[in-house]
Every structure is written in C-alpha cells, then in structure tokens.
Design an enzyme around this catalytic site. Structure first.
Site, PDB file in Angstrom:
ATOM      1  CE1 TYR A 237      -2.965   3.095   0.823  1.00 55.72           C
ATOM      2  CE2 TYR A 237      -2.915   2.524   3.148  1.00 55.72           C
ATOM      3  CZ  TYR A 237      -3.326   3.355   2.127  1.00 55.72           C
ATOM      4  OH  TYR A 237      -4.119   4.438   2.417  1.00 55.72           O
TER       5      TYR A 237
ATOM      6  CE  LYS B   6      -5.837   1.572   0.079  1.00 57.68           C
ATOM      7  NZ  LYS B   6      -6.135   1.456   1.530  1.00 57.68           N
TER       8      LYS B   6
END
Lengths: 294, 294, 294, 294
Positions: free
Chosen positions: A138, A166
């Site tokens: 992420y 992400k």
C-alpha cells in the site's frame, strides 16, 4: 491464494469506534462491519487508516481482527491491516491475522525516519517470508510519510506473495505507468476516493474505500457501470458522489465517517484523542452533501 | 521551572543502540550518553528522533529515561521525548519522565491522520495539565507529518508550561517571525543542523542536535563564537562543519551517528529493523568528512 | 573588470514608473534613481524584476539603461538587467548595456519551456562571448521559472566573465553550499530580502534589493553591522526591518515600492497592466509598517 | 460564436519551425500545419506553447497567424494563441487574430510577477471587451507560472465571451470540480497529454495536443472510442500511446515534436536558442517509442 486471485470490486474499510472511556467498542465495531457485508462489499479491510490502526495497541488490534473474522463469517474475504513502524511488530501482526483467518494482509511502509528502498524491500520480504497469505503493498505518502516509486513497487512484486498494489497518491499518470510496467497479472487497487472514476478508467480492478459506510449503493453502481463498459453511466453516477468523496477524504475518514453515520441515524461511537469529532460547520456541510445523494 | 529558565546552548541527542537481537542495549546507551555530558553538552535529550522514540515500546522508553537520569546524575538538565500518537500515551510517558527526574519534556504532535489546530492545542493542553514541568513544543513536518503554523505555535504558548519552541522546518523566515511575534520571553531552539548558524544569527537560544555524538568541539566552538558576538569566527567554525551537518541530517541521524561513532572507534550497537546501517558508499563519504574535520 | 572586483554592499533596484498612458516615465525614473545614489547605494541595478524588465519593449529597455547611465554619472557602478527568453535578444541587450556604460549585466535564464542545463550553459556562454563586461548569474525560480542547481551555477563560473552569483531561492543551505564549493573567489550576492541577515551571516558579499527605495538607512546599518562583525547589532537592526522586507517581497516589489514611495510623499508613477496598484488593505498595512520603522 | 459552440474533439498544435538563421520558416510551417488538417484535426491552434509563442516577436506572430488562416482555408476553426505579459500587447494580438480570421483566441495569464486574481480578471475582461470572438482561458502553472483556482476560472466565465476552459494542471480532481461547478454549458478542454483518458472520462469535450503531429490516428481512435462510450476500447488505445504522450510532454513539446517528425522522415526545421534539439539518448528513446506505436 485462490480466493485472492479473484479479489476485486469494492473493498470496504470499517471505522474502529470507541466508547466514552476511549476504549475500543468491539460490539459496535461488529455491527458496523456487518452493515458493510450486507450492503454488498466484495471484501472487508479492518485496521486500515479509516480504522485508526496506528492509534491502537497490540491487544486492541488483535481483538479487532478476531471480531472481523467472527462477524464476516466467511461471507467475503478479509484483508487485515498489519502495518507497523518496526519489522518485528509487522511480522507479529501479520502472523496473527493469518492464523485468525484473514485472506490477505495490507502493509504500508510506515515511516518516521525516511526508509531507503533497500530497507523497504527487506521489510516486505521478511514479513512475506513469515506468512503464507498474499500481501497488498500500500502506497500512501499522505499518511505513511513515504512515497514508494513505481520502480520500487515493481521490485516488491518479485516477492512471491506480494500480489496486489494499492495506490493512494492520487497520481493518475502513475496508475497508467503501473499498468504498463506491471502488466495485467498484478492486481492494481485504487485507494483515492476522489480518483475512483479515473482509476477504474485506467484499469484498476478494485476500489479500497470507506465510502460504503455511508453510500454503498452509489459506490456499487459505479463499479457495475465500469464492469458494463458504460463510461457515460459511470461518469453520471460518479458525478453524483464525487463531492461527497472529496469531502470525506479531505476532512479525515475517521471523523467524517463517524459523523456521516450519526447523520444517517446509525450509532458510530466516539474517536480516540487527539482525534476530535468533525466541527459544527463541516458537520452541516456533510449533512447537506448526504441529503443531496440520499 | 527555574532550571529551565536558563536552558540554552547545545542540547545533545543520544542514539538508542540495539544488540544483536534488536533489543535496546541500555548498558551501551549509558556509555554513549555519558560521553555527551563529559564533552560539555548543556542538556541531554533522550528519546528524540535520533533516539528512535517511535520504534520503542512502552517498557523500553521507560528504561531509556531511567538510564538517562541515572547516568546524567544531575550534571545537566534532561529533556525527555514523550511524543505519541494518542493523547493518553503521551500523558502517560510525560508523567513517567517527570517522576523519573526529567527537567522538561519535548513533544511533537505525531500524525497519521492530519490533526486540526484545535486537536493539536487540546493535545498539548491535556498533557500540560497532567504534569508540572515545562514542555518544549517541537515542530518538524519531515518526521512528524504536521507543520504547525507560527500562529498555532503562538497559541500553544498560552498554555502555562509550554515555554519552549523547537523549530526544525529549516525555514529561516519562520525563525525571524517567531522571534518577532513571540518576543524575547519565549526560548526558541533550532533543531535543523544545516541551519545552525542562520538560527543562532536569528536569535535562537539553543541548538538541539545529535552532532555532539561526533564533533562536540566544533559544535561548542560555534556556540561560543555566537556568545562572543563574533560572526566571522562563527562563520569560519560553521563552514568547517556544515558539510558534515548536512550529510548526517540528509542520510538519517540514527544511521549516520551510529556509523560515525564506529568510524571513530566507538562501539555504537545496531539499528532496529526496518532501519538498516548506512550503505558502503555513504559510509566512506562519512569517513572522509569526519577525517576532514578531525 | 577591476571596478567589479570590489562590487559589494547594497545593490539598489529602481522601479520603472509609468505615466497615465502606461508609457515609461523616464523623467520620473531618473529622479527615483538619483535618490538611490544619494542615499548611499553601492551600485544601481536597472531593469531587474523590480524594474519590470519583461513588461518593456526593446526601445523602452534601451531608454531606461541610457537614463540610468546619465543620472548615475559614474558615481557608482551600474549592473543592468538584460534577461530575455531568446539568446539573440539577450545578446542584443547585453551589448547595448556595455556600450552605454554599464559595469556589468545581470542575467536570469528566463523560461517558458524548461531549459536543460546544457541549454542554459550555452545561453550564458554565447552572451558572455559577445561582451567584455562581467555577468552576474541570477537564480530565482519564483520569477524566472527555472531553479539552477548549485552544480550548474558552479559550471557557469567556468565561463570567464561570469564572476558573480545572485541567489534568490531563499534556501540558506544552498548559500552555505555555494560558498563551500565556489570558494571565496566568487562573489555571492543575496537577492532574498527576508533572508538578508542569514545571507550575510553565511558570507554573502552583497544584497541586491529594492528596499533602499523606502528604507535606505536601515539597509545600510545592517550592512555596516556585518562589516563591523557585530552580530548582535546586525540582528537588532534586521529585526527592525524584517517585517517590512517580508511584506514588500510577498506582495510584489513593483506594487509595494510604488505604494511605499507614495506613502512617503514621493511621486512614484503608475504600473503597467495587468499589474495593478496595491489593494487598500495592503496599502494600510504598508503604511503602518513604514510608520513603525520611520 | 456559432462555429465555436460545436468546437470539440482533437485541437492540434503545430510547432513553429526555424531556418538556419533561426528565422521563422513560414513555408515549412504551412506544410506542417496542412498535415494536421488533412490527418483529421477538429481545430488548429497556432502560437501555443508548442508553437513557442513567447519566443517570437510581434511581426513573427502576425505572420504565423496569417499563414495559418491561409493554409487552413476554412476547413476547420482556428484557435490562435495571443498571450502576452502586458494587457496592451494581448489586446493587440487578439484583435489581429480576429481580423485575420481566427474563430477564437486562447489566453494564458503569463506571469513574471505573480498576478492577483483581480489583476487576472481585469486582464481577461479588457481583452474580451476588445474583441468579439470567444476566448479559451488556459490554465497551466508549469509554463505560465500562475495556477488559476477553480474559483477564479468560474469568475472568468462571467465575462460573456470567455466560453471555454483549458486545464493543464494534471489534476483530475480539478476536472471533476470544474464540471460540477461550471456545469455542462461551459466547454472544458484538457491540455495534459498524459491525462487524456482521465480527462475524457471526467467529461472533457476536447483535447488540446501536439501529439497529432506524430500519431494522429491513435489520438483520433481514442476520441472515437470515447464518443462510442467504449471505455475498454478507449483504455486499450490509450495504453498504446500513453508512454509516448508522457515522453513528449516531459521532454518539452517543441524539442520532441521536431525530433519525432525528423524520425518519421518529415522535415521539421530548427529550434530557436536557447532551445536546443533533443539529446542523443532521448532521441533514440523517442525513436523506439515511435517504432512501437507505428
């Protein structure tokens, strides 16, 4: 990892509610999380930024993961946030999540001292070797303090169980770059609410978002329009929610989601200090925005 | 607060060394901290960024504070870092430091979710009310993630025991602004090594720095030249150390101080993952820089 | 180049005043420029940013240079601004300035399309080869749109008649770097008013400024304190003018100098559109600031 | 303004080629512009950034506008760039363009001194009152030096013949905001090549681009897919050109378009100093990119 191969769509982030003593209210957490499942979320992601992960101690984090597994009860996959400043604690929580039943873990390289690329890579590698479920890497400099370059993200994908990215930088060019460089085999998720349409247009397979706490129908209609290759329809439903998405992101998700739930008549608990409730003016603005989309 | 009224000069920051199991090495910490006192530091500041505060658990933080009090043994004041994401934990550690014998605490408003000015003010106020020693409010967006405006810093000074400001933004204009707006009654400290001369020129009363771990004599000679109103002398001694100061700041203080001590033949322990030792090329560069000033 | 070897101190920038038809008012320009000489400026720099160089056509630029030579009449050196987007026009104006009697020219690499380092170097080299007076290379990304790196500035100094650097980035670390890398042989000038004290502390030999239009005595007292190695005195006189310096820089020098002169009862002409006079609120603020220092 | 009501699609920007003496080569300009018309461009925009507007003198600008009118010969509308630092010169060139036969003018508020919102508004108003053709207000802080806020853009639209907005900030959120606030009546054009897909997804009616000099077919296929509401098809054709679009934008359009034409065997003339040809390494990279899409 079969379950995760098909992870896509709306990944919903529950808030972590607190009681009057600023203790985690597990009972309320389960009710709020159940709402996310019943409104159609394709996965549940406890202990994200929305769930104020860094403000919880170890025991609280474990209780939240266990509660999520219990209430979701296998209906959809769980992607548990396990990020921590130290590698040792990240491994600890990643193992806990796997044992508890999470389908994947999400890890942002939290920073106090800026980490070098080699330090970040070693951090992910060590955690990856300690678990057997997939990792969603992420990237969000606004909260984590580090901006992982596309080149570093590409390198992270050499680690076998880092299978998902992400991106929350809000940089559409980077999304195009990731798709071009990483190819179609890597699942690329968008974590920036105001860019949901741009990210789906660029080829994101999923949207990591706290918005389904407030407007699940609009979120799902956007995704459905994308699946139907209906750009005009997607634009119309996105335009209907974009001002609200921008508002909740700009004013802090824990604050705005808690306030929005309250506006909708749903108990949402308190925040943990120093986080304070949304101010009166912003509360009215949110009420008006929710009224428009309601 | 009498002791603090006169706090000024070189405030030295020890590193927190780790052993082969990445446990805090308290014995080594005490040796390294004693060096800082004997080389003339005007105060000791454990658990700063240099001391990797956010990477330690509660027990480790307490052990470091106690060890500092023990080894310093009243020779100079102690300014303990007690920053934490939650208000509750910040209060806990501030009280611990006061009880243990610290003369003041240093607090940076750590951020994951960006805090509003009201949240930051309430955070400081609650901590201040829980202790009776002075607070140094510390502004450093590069590590803490929040940039407190001069207006907010001014507001914080309304809290009775917030009596010191440490600025690390590296913005000289802000230093001038602070002095102009806050007046001479508030002690303004500089936390940016490469701006040490500019900050003293602007009227800073002290320099919060990890550099005395490596080059205490040069650091003190700069301060002495300032006290003697000798700008030409201050510039000369600053020019002799500025490249080293820029290097250790740019490459991360825990890494560079540990490497620099090793280069000087002083045991400095290991780092805690994900932080890794200085790379080989940077190590040689540091060696060369230390050789030039040695 | 002997005259320039000793160029240092306060380099004053006149405004270019306009009449009711927005034509350059040469008569008024000469009066305003004469004031700068009689108040003690060590050099006069027409056609700087303050003199709205880029808003003038070729004939107007030539008239301003000729008027400056006439009114200064050899009392102090003239450093003429000759910057232009194209190399051909820059050469044209540099030659004109040399022929007219300027002691040096100042050149900022103006940018519409970002220039590469090689393009900037070739630009300076071609202009330098076309004239025999020294060049002051001027770095100011805020107006010019390009930030020349210290490495590029160093490379520019390989060109024989590039002998002076004017830095206006407001980055004190860069000033230290320039001194360290360029050595004492190159004259380094500061063009950032709010950093005047920091720049002199760092070793700047001169201050390029429009402030002497309004507060020449304070400007010169700062420089005199620096020459006397009196840091405390320099700080005191800088503190007395720093808020005014910050204000005139932040609100645009052509606007604020024109307004300030008017406040002091001195005719200052009009601006050329789209530049408009200082707004009413800012005018009152400036009046109050000038009253404080007056 | 009827012709402009329907302006949409691919607005193509010709380069301005120079001969060996760095004079504008009008003959070659006409050949290059004719290619843009015959390859299907929906409008031609001479004297944009690609056409190095700010590097030309008044006579050259007039010659380019006249040549465009002549060669386009009414086949498509012409949107002429008339931006200038002063209001007086902007009015002059806007009138010239209208008289010559341009259907609209494009104006970016060029900045040396940062302009206030009131100054920018007055600049547009005065120009608008002096002509009767529509104005496309162009926002591009990277070249113009000013970032017009959405609020200012909205205010500009109060001026009757400011009817089009061209946004080149590369901020997708701003595109959504503009559409939301400005409504469907205002035509919103995208000027950022790497964001072409995101902008069309967000509802842009046109794409202002120099890319049709090199890859007109790919540019038009993207627009056609958007018109057909075929997001998957649009993504596929955008992915095929996005790396090239990013490259030509990042390395400067005058340089890269000239080099790209040369690679394709088309005479493209020289650049005007200080602009220099694309370096050898970048030239090979561009050749490879063009080979891939060819």
């Amino acid at each position: 990892m079969s379950k995760l191969k098909t992870l896509r769509g709306i990944i919903a982030y529950p808030i972590t509610p607190f009681d009057a003593e600023e203790k985690v209210d597990i009972h309320l957490f389960k009710k709020l999380t159940d709402r996310l499942v019943t409104s159609g979320s394709h996965a549940i992601a406890p202990l994200g930024s929305t769930g104020v992960l860094p403000y919880l101690n170890d025991q609280e984090k474990e209780a939240v993961v266990e509660a999520t597994v219990e209430v979701v009860a296998g209906r959809v996959p769980i992607v548990a946030g396990v990020s921590n400043l130290t590698t040792e604690r990240t491994i600890y929580h990643a193992r806990f999540a796997e044992t508890a039943g999470a389908a994947a873990v999400m890890i942002i390289p939290m920073s106090y001292w800026k980490l070098t690329d080699d330090e970040i890579f070693a951090h992910y590698r060590k955690v990856a070797e300690a678990i057997s479920i997939p990792i969603m890497a992420y990237n969000n400099p606004a909260t984590g303090g580090i901006d992982m370059s596309p080149a570093l993200l590409k390198r992270l994908l050499e680690i076998p169980n880092v299978t998902m990215i992400k991106e929350s930088t809000g940089d559409v060019q980077r999304m195009h770059y990731l798709r071009r460089v990483l190819g179609e085999e890597v699942a690329f998720f968008n974590g920036s609410n105001p860019l949901a349409l741009a990210a789906f247009s660029a080829g994101a397979v999923g949207w990591c978002t706290a918005a389904p706490n407030l407007i699940p129908e609009l979120n799902h209609r956007l995704y459905d329009a994308i699946l139907a290759n209906d750009l005009a329809g997607a634009r119309e439903v996105f335009d209907a929610q974009s001002e609200l998405l921008t508002f909740i992101t700009a004013n802090g998700l824990p604050r705005t989601i808690a306030a929005g739930l309250q506006i909708q008549g749903i108990e949402s608990g308190l925040l943990r200090s120093p986080l304070a409730p949304l101010g009166a003016g912003d509360y009215l603005k949110l009420k008006s925005l929710l009224g428009e989309v309601g």
